[in-house]
Write a protein that holds these residues in place. Structure first.
Motif, PDB file in Angstrom:
ATOM      1  N   TRP A 195      -6.542   4.089  -8.153  1.00 14.95           N
ATOM      2  CA  TRP A 195      -5.528   4.340  -7.197  1.00 14.95           C
ATOM      3  C   TRP A 195      -6.035   4.241  -5.742  1.00 14.95           C
ATOM      4  CZ3 TRP A 195      -6.155   8.523  -3.526  1.00 14.95           C
ATOM      5  CH2 TRP A 195      -7.247   9.457  -3.888  1.00 14.95           C
ATOM      6  N   GLN A 196      -7.601   4.559  -5.483  1.00 13.59           N
ATOM      7  CA  GLN A 196      -8.034   4.704  -4.167  1.00 13.59           C
ATOM      8  C   GLN A 196      -7.974   3.138  -3.568  1.00 13.59           C
ATOM      9  OE1 GLN A 196     -11.450   6.268  -5.729  1.00 13.59           O
ATOM     10  NE2 GLN A 196     -11.417   8.052  -4.609  1.00 13.59           N
ATOM     11  N   ASP A 197      -7.687   1.904  -4.241  1.00 18.42           N
ATOM     12  CA  ASP A 197      -7.517   0.744  -3.840  1.00 18.42           C
ATOM     13  C   ASP A 197      -6.051   0.399  -3.099  1.00 18.42           C
ATOM     14  OD1 ASP A 197     -10.200   0.068  -4.553  1.00 18.42           O
ATOM     15  OD2 ASP A 197      -9.415  -0.839  -6.615  1.00 18.42           O
ATOM     16  N   HIS A 198      -5.360   1.243  -3.473  1.00 21.11           N
ATOM     17  CA  HIS A 198      -3.890   1.099  -3.060  1.00 21.11           C
ATOM     18  C   HIS A 198      -3.168   2.281  -2.254  1.00 21.11           C
ATOM     19  CE1 HIS A 198      -4.178  -2.493  -5.918  1.00 21.11           C
ATOM     20  NE2 HIS A 198      -4.832  -1.649  -6.752  1.00 21.11           N
ATOM     21  N   VAL A 199      -3.642   3.422  -2.181  1.00 24.61           N
ATOM     22  CA  VAL A 199      -3.135   4.577  -1.478  1.00 24.61           C
ATOM     23  C   VAL A 199      -3.830   4.927  -0.008  1.00 24.61           C
ATOM     24  CG1 VAL A 199      -2.543   6.991  -1.776  1.00 24.61           C
ATOM     25  CG2 VAL A 199      -2.474   5.548  -3.740  1.00 24.61           C
ATOM     26  N   GLN A 200      -3.016   5.219   0.793  1.00 26.68           N
ATOM     27  CA  GLN A 200      -3.571   5.633   2.185  1.00 26.68           C
ATOM     28  C   GLN A 200      -2.648   6.850   2.329  1.00 26.68           C
ATOM     29  OE1 GLN A 200      -2.821   2.565   4.991  1.00 26.68           O
ATOM     30  NE2 GLN A 200      -0.827   2.793   5.154  1.00 26.68           N
ATOM     31  N   THR A 201      -3.074   7.644   3.499  1.00 28.29           N
ATOM     32  CA  THR A 201      -2.506   8.814   3.882  1.00 28.29           C
ATOM     33  C   THR A 201      -2.032   8.880   5.347  1.00 28.29           C
ATOM     34  OG1 THR A 201      -4.654  10.078   4.238  1.00 28.29           O
ATOM     35  CG2 THR A 201      -3.808  10.486   2.249  1.00 28.29           C
ATOM     36  N   ASP A 202      -1.220   9.422   5.719  1.00 27.49           N
ATOM     37  CA  ASP A 202      -0.681   9.427   6.962  1.00 27.49           C
ATOM     38  C   ASP A 202      -0.335  10.890   7.420  1.00 27.49           C
ATOM     39  OD1 ASP A 202       0.732   8.973   9.579  1.00 27.49           O
ATOM     40  OD2 ASP A 202       1.482   7.225   8.758  1.00 27.49           O
ATOM     41  N   ALA A 203      -0.918  11.310   8.400  1.00 29.48           N
ATOM     42  CA  ALA A 203      -0.685  12.573   8.893  1.00 29.48           C
ATOM     43  C   ALA A 203       0.725  12.899   9.205  1.00 29.48           C
ATOM     44  CB  ALA A 203      -1.459  13.086  10.162  1.00 29.48           C
ATOM     45  N   THR A 215       0.892  -0.997   0.047  1.00 31.64           N
ATOM     46  CA  THR A 215      -0.009  -0.031   0.222  1.00 31.64           C
ATOM     47  C   THR A 215       0.867   1.402   0.070  1.00 31.64           C
ATOM     48  OG1 THR A 215      -1.850  -0.990   1.142  1.00 31.64           O
ATOM     49  CG2 THR A 215      -1.657   1.400   1.295  1.00 31.64           C
ATOM     50  N   LEU A 216       0.452   2.226  -1.005  1.00 30.51           N
ATOM     51  CA  LEU A 216       1.399   3.315  -0.906  1.00 30.51           C
ATOM     52  C   LEU A 216       0.830   4.200   0.128  1.00 30.51           C
ATOM     53  CD1 LEU A 216       3.570   5.488  -1.978  1.00 30.51           C
ATOM     54  CD2 LEU A 216       1.515   5.815  -3.852  1.00 30.51           C
ATOM     55  N   THR A 217       1.831   4.850   1.097  1.00 31.88           N
ATOM     56  CA  THR A 217       1.417   5.729   2.244  1.00 31.88           C
ATOM     57  C   THR A 217       2.119   7.101   1.620  1.00 31.88           C
ATOM     58  OG1 THR A 217       1.401   3.997   3.577  1.00 31.88           O
ATOM     59  CG2 THR A 217       1.474   6.220   4.672  1.00 31.88           C
ATOM     60  N   LEU A 218       1.152   8.219   1.628  1.00 31.25           N
ATOM     61  CA  LEU A 218       1.613   9.539   1.350  1.00 31.25           C
ATOM     62  C   LEU A 218       1.004  10.563   2.474  1.00 31.25           C
ATOM     63  CD1 LEU A 218       0.358   9.472  -2.435  1.00 31.25           C
ATOM     64  CD2 LEU A 218       2.689   9.299  -1.426  1.00 31.25           C
ATOM     65  N   GLY A 219       1.459  11.674   2.475  1.00 27.35           N
ATOM     66  CA  GLY A 219       0.976  12.773   3.200  1.00 27.35           C
ATOM     67  C   GLY A 219      -0.102  13.432   2.754  1.00 27.35           C
ATOM     68  N   ASN A 220      -0.056  14.687   2.549  1.00 25.38           N
ATOM     69  CA  ASN A 220      -1.244  15.441   2.342  1.00 25.38           C
ATOM     70  C   ASN A 220      -1.434  15.663   0.713  1.00 25.38           C
ATOM     71  OD1 ASN A 220      -3.385  17.243   1.583  1.00 25.38           O
ATOM     72  ND2 ASN A 220      -2.247  18.966   2.731  1.00 25.38           N
ATOM     73  N   ILE A 221      -2.650  14.670   0.130  1.00 23.92           N
ATOM     74  CA  ILE A 221      -2.632  14.468  -1.235  1.00 23.92           C
ATOM     75  C   ILE A 221      -3.829  15.528  -1.792  1.00 23.92           C
ATOM     76  CG2 ILE A 221      -2.167  12.135  -1.180  1.00 23.92           C
ATOM     77  CD1 ILE A 221      -5.364  11.566  -1.454  1.00 23.92           C
ATOM     78  N   ASP A 222      -4.160  16.548  -1.046  1.00 22.45           N
ATOM     79  CA  ASP A 222      -4.982  17.631  -1.328  1.00 22.45           C
ATOM     80  C   ASP A 222      -4.188  18.947  -1.748  1.00 22.45           C
ATOM     81  OD1 ASP A 222      -7.463  16.322  -1.243  1.00 22.45           O
ATOM     82  OD2 ASP A 222      -7.770  16.711   0.825  1.00 22.45           O
ATOM     83  N   ILE A 223      -2.994  18.714  -1.426  1.00 25.69           N
ATOM     84  CA  ILE A 223      -1.983  19.967  -2.040  1.00 25.69           C
ATOM     85  C   ILE A 223      -2.288  20.309  -3.596  1.00 25.69           C
ATOM     86  CG2 ILE A 223      -0.410  19.889  -0.055  1.00 25.69           C
ATOM     87  CD1 ILE A 223       1.667  18.664  -2.459  1.00 25.69           C
ATOM     88  N   ALA A 224      -1.957  21.329  -4.221  1.00 29.32           N
ATOM     89  CA  ALA A 224      -2.289  21.646  -5.662  1.00 29.32           C
ATOM     90  C   ALA A 224      -1.026  22.227  -6.184  1.00 29.32           C
ATOM     91  CB  ALA A 224      -3.415  22.445  -5.837  1.00 29.32           C
ATOM     92  N   ARG A 225      -0.579  21.747  -7.063  1.00 29.53           N
ATOM     93  CA  ARG A 225       0.791  22.130  -7.743  1.00 29.53           C
ATOM     94  C   ARG A 225       0.450  22.397  -9.440  1.00 29.53           C
ATOM     95  NH1 ARG A 225       1.464  22.779  -3.192  1.00 29.53           N
ATOM     96  NH2 ARG A 225       3.119  22.238  -1.699  1.00 29.53           N
TER      97      ARG A 225
END
Length: 316
Positions: free
Chosen positions: A266-274, A207-217
């Motif tokens: 992607w929603q099946d394989h990605v989670q976020t972690d604060a 599972t891919l763990t990421l931080g804030n995925i709502d940032i925009a660039r």
């Protein structure tokens, strides 16, 4: 034959710039802190390692910089060196400031001291602007950096502006928004996403763990952006330019395109972690690159979707 010295030739931008300048008939010299020991994997990957003359150069050491300039006598110097990760700058703020700000100052002062007619390009960053909300930043937007990296890049920007005005150095800064490619190391989130998606598509159950995925660039294609660097130094008047696509997307949009390209949701394989969130971050980055289009004739030729797909295709 024109001679160019690229400081930071082993990085993503340095390698693509070296390739571009070689194609334009330049003699290209690449500076690295330890030219004898470095692998220069990106130059090898682009098939140009044997065409670049490598020189040991530490831009944090004024004597090293001056000796190199007097030996090479380049027509153009491109400063792409220094600590390049925003995230890492929170862990290494001193090294970040010294490598970017002091390094830039040493290059400028060595050019002034050498009295050689050198044109100088400085790699600026959209991180200088900080969080402008929905406002699209241009060359007149005030700097309010929110990371040690952004602070260092802002200091370097004003050093360049000061040397241009006070000493008539032919110096320009490109204020570059995010630009990616397959040459990015995996500490950059775009490459981390691409690498994980490709592994999952090949059978990994991670599972891919990421931080804030709502940032925009505003994400562009690195080979487009090195073309803008070169064009700045061909312009008769040195100046500063925002370099970007002019289109902003959320990180979740980038993730979606990457996973779609490998045939996954992607929603099946990605989670976020604060705990992956940065101490301070920029919620949105918007750019207005009209000046580069009007004065240099430069325009980004690839969209974020193109970038995401090309990074996957060149990895798989």
């Amino acid at each position: 034959m024109k001679k160019a010295l690229i400081c930071g030739v082993s990085g993503q931008d340095g390698a693509y710039l070296a390739k571009l300048l070689l194609e334009k008939g330049y003699a290209v010299y690449g500076g690295s802190r330890d030219a004898q020991m470095a692998s220069f994997g990106n130059l090898k990957r682009l098939g140009i390692r044997q065409n670049v003359e490598l020189v040991s150069l530490s831009i944090s050491d004024f004597r090293s910089v001056l000796q190199t300039l007097l030996k090479v006598k380049p027509d153009e110097v491109y400063n792409l060196a220094g600590q390049s990760s925003v995230g890492l700058s929170f862990e290494q703020p001193v090294e970040t400031l010294e490598s970017i700000s002091i390094g830039t100052l040493n290059l400028l002062e060595a050019i002034r001291f050498s009295n050689l007619p050198i044109k100088f390009y400085n790699a600026g960053s959209s991180e200088c602007f900080g969080d402008t909300g929905s406002l699209a930043a241009d060359e007149m937007t005030p700097f309010r950096p929110r990371s040690p990296y952004g602070v260092a890049k802002a200091a370097a920007f004003w050093q360049v502006a000061n040397y241009r005005e006070a000493y008539q150095i032919q110096a320009s800064t490109g204020i570059l928004f995010n630009h990616e490619s397959p040459l990015r190391p995996e500490r950059f989130v775009t490459q981390k996403i691409v690498a994980a998606a490709c592994r999952i598509a090949n059978g990994s159950n991670e599972t891919l763990t990421l931080g804030n995925i709502d940032i925009a660039r505003d994400w562009g294609w690195a080979p487009d952006y090195v073309e803008a660097m070169w064009q700045m130094l061909q312009h008769e008047k040195p100046d500063d330019y925002v370099i970007a696509t002019g289109h902003t997307h959320k990180l979740s949009d980038f993730i979606n395109v990457v996973f779609q390209t490998v045939g996954l949701n992607w929603q099946d394989h990605v989670q976020t972690d604060a705990s992956f969130f940065r101490p301070t971050d920029i919620a949105e980055g918007h750019a207005h690159p009209a000046k580069a289009r009007l004065q240099l004739g430069w325009k980004a030729s690839h969209t974020m979707e193109d970038v995401a797909r090309m990074m996957v295709e060149q990895r798989s």
